[in-house]
Design a protein around this motif. Structure first.
Motif, PDB file in Angstrom:
ATOM      1  N   VAL A 150      38.452  36.892  41.285  1.00  0.00           N
ATOM      2  CA  VAL A 150      38.983  38.201  41.660  1.00  0.00           C
ATOM      3  C   VAL A 150      38.220  39.263  40.885  1.00  0.00           C
ATOM      4  CG1 VAL A 150      41.023  39.675  41.757  1.00  0.00           C
ATOM      5  CG2 VAL A 150      41.270  37.209  42.056  1.00  0.00           C
ATOM      6  N   ASP A 152      37.869  43.316  40.297  1.00  0.00           N
ATOM      7  CA  ASP A 152      38.433  44.666  40.492  1.00  0.00           C
ATOM      8  C   ASP A 152      38.535  45.308  39.118  1.00  0.00           C
ATOM      9  OD1 ASP A 152      40.182  46.937  41.047  1.00  0.00           O
ATOM     10  OD2 ASP A 152      40.668  45.926  42.932  1.00  0.00           O
ATOM     11  N   VAL A 173      44.412  43.143  39.343  1.00  0.00           N
ATOM     12  CA  VAL A 173      43.868  41.809  39.055  1.00  0.00           C
ATOM     13  C   VAL A 173      44.957  40.898  38.499  1.00  0.00           C
ATOM     14  CG1 VAL A 173      42.243  40.510  37.626  1.00  0.00           C
ATOM     15  CG2 VAL A 173      41.537  42.659  38.674  1.00  0.00           C
ATOM     16  N   ILE A 183      47.329  39.803  41.357  1.00  0.00           N
ATOM     17  CA  ILE A 183      46.719  38.818  42.252  1.00  0.00           C
ATOM     18  C   ILE A 183      46.613  37.470  41.552  1.00  0.00           C
ATOM     19  CG2 ILE A 183      44.620  38.188  43.493  1.00  0.00           C
ATOM     20  CD1 ILE A 183      44.083  41.143  43.955  1.00  0.00           C
ATOM     21  N   ARG A 184      46.159  37.498  40.305  1.00  0.00           N
ATOM     22  CA  ARG A 184      45.980  36.251  39.554  1.00  0.00           C
ATOM     23  C   ARG A 184      47.302  35.494  39.420  1.00  0.00           C
ATOM     24  NH1 ARG A 184      42.847  35.569  33.769  1.00  0.00           N
ATOM     25  NH2 ARG A 184      42.963  33.284  33.690  1.00  0.00           N
ATOM     26  N   VAL A 211      42.120  30.672  39.007  1.00  0.00           N
ATOM     27  CA  VAL A 211      41.674  32.056  39.179  1.00  0.00           C
ATOM     28  C   VAL A 211      40.914  32.555  37.955  1.00  0.00           C
ATOM     29  CG1 VAL A 211      42.383  34.419  39.715  1.00  0.00           C
ATOM     30  CG2 VAL A 211      43.706  32.490  40.630  1.00  0.00           C
ATOM     31  N   CYS A 270      38.677  36.114  36.576  1.00  0.00           N
ATOM     32  CA  CYS A 270      38.705  37.547  36.819  1.00  0.00           C
ATOM     33  C   CYS A 270      37.473  38.223  36.234  1.00  0.00           C
ATOM     34  CB  CYS A 270      39.955  38.180  36.200  1.00  0.00           C
ATOM     35  SG  CYS A 270      41.501  37.406  36.739  1.00  0.00           S
ATOM     36  N   LEU A 322      37.202  37.450  45.925  1.00  0.00           N
ATOM     37  CA  LEU A 322      37.844  38.701  46.330  1.00  0.00           C
ATOM     38  C   LEU A 322      37.126  39.813  45.573  1.00  0.00           C
ATOM     39  CD1 LEU A 322      41.644  37.726  46.186  1.00  0.00           C
ATOM     40  CD2 LEU A 322      40.063  37.551  48.117  1.00  0.00           C
ATOM     41  N   VAL A 354      46.848  38.551  51.351  1.00  0.00           N
ATOM     42  CA  VAL A 354      45.718  37.995  50.594  1.00  0.00           C
ATOM     43  C   VAL A 354      45.770  36.472  50.626  1.00  0.00           C
ATOM     44  CG1 VAL A 354      44.618  37.840  48.335  1.00  0.00           C
ATOM     45  CG2 VAL A 354      45.580  40.012  49.104  1.00  0.00           C
TER      46      VAL A 354
END
Length: 229
Positions: A7, A9, A15, A18-19, A29, A31, A51, A109
């Motif tokens: 991910v 961002d 972040v 989402i994580r 995941v 980042c 992403l 997502v």
């Protein structure tokens, strides 16, 4: 083992959200918070999907995607501003496979990630029979998902390869843009047929000596596209 997701961002709260949500579904995941960091991580580790936010420090999402496409076909989903069609089109031009507009629902997502993974898994049983297409200098190996033209390997994105594979395995069959959109992106894909046009144009730029006079992927005006043998 769960899918490996990167991910990217610069908004740390996004972040983090989402994580947390993806890890709840058993995904692994990583980042990154700027373009340079993301590019380095992609070079050092294999991911199942990325992403990638458009607006990033140091390198933009477009620049990251373009450089990634020089060495990897990993699926890339761009995170774009709401209603910004130009970002979506540019993302596809630079090699992205899909896009999600901000602000987004985390369920969307997850659904996009699972749809991409599902489409990739469906290809696995087909690899039992080796499928190769040879036309002139073009050599397409559908099992290894590699394309060579004149002895030089051509790097295609996942969607570009899917389009070429579908048409090359069914030569001279004309596919409408709607058919290609549904076959390659799926019926639940929210984009329109412009997505197909963008990918066909990028595909021609990579495989045709003169994209305006294609040798392989042709247009049937008013109908769609086909692979010529």
């Amino acid at each position: 083992m769960g899918q490996k997701v990167l991910v990217v961002d610069d908004e740390k709260l996004i972040v983090k959200g989402i994580r947390f949500s993806l890890e709840q579904d058993g995904m692994e995941v990583d980042c990154a918070y700027d373009g340079e960091e993301a590019l380095q991580m992609i070079q050092e580790k294999e991911y199942d999907i990325i992403l990638l936010d458009v607006m990033l420090p140091k390198l933009t999402g477009f620049e990251v995607c373009q450089q990634v496409r020089e060495f990897s076909n990993v699926p890339v989903v761009m995170l774009t501003a709401k209603g910004d069609d130009m970002d979506k089109i540019l993302g596809l031009e630079y090699g992205a496979d899909d896009y999600i507009t901000k602000p987004f629902n985390i369920l969307e997502v997850k659904a996009r990630i699972k749809a991409i993974m599902r489409r990739m898994r469906k290809k696995a049983p087909e690899k039992e029979v080796r499928r190769v297409v040879d036309k002139g200098e073009l050599h397409l190996d559908c099992e290894s998902r590699r394309l060579n033209i004149g002895g030089r390997e051509i790097n295609l994105t996942a969607k570009e390869f899917d389009l070429l594979e579908l048409m090359a395995l069914n030569p001279n069959k004309v596919y409408s843009r709607d058919h290609l959109l549904n076959a390659v992106w799926g019926y639940d894909y929210p984009g329109d047929v412009r997505t197909v046009d963008v990918h066909i144009r990028r595909l021609r730029e990579k495989i045709e000596q003169n994209p305006s006079e294609p040798k392989y992927v042709h247009t049937k005006w008013g109908v769609g596209y086909y692979f010529n043998v």
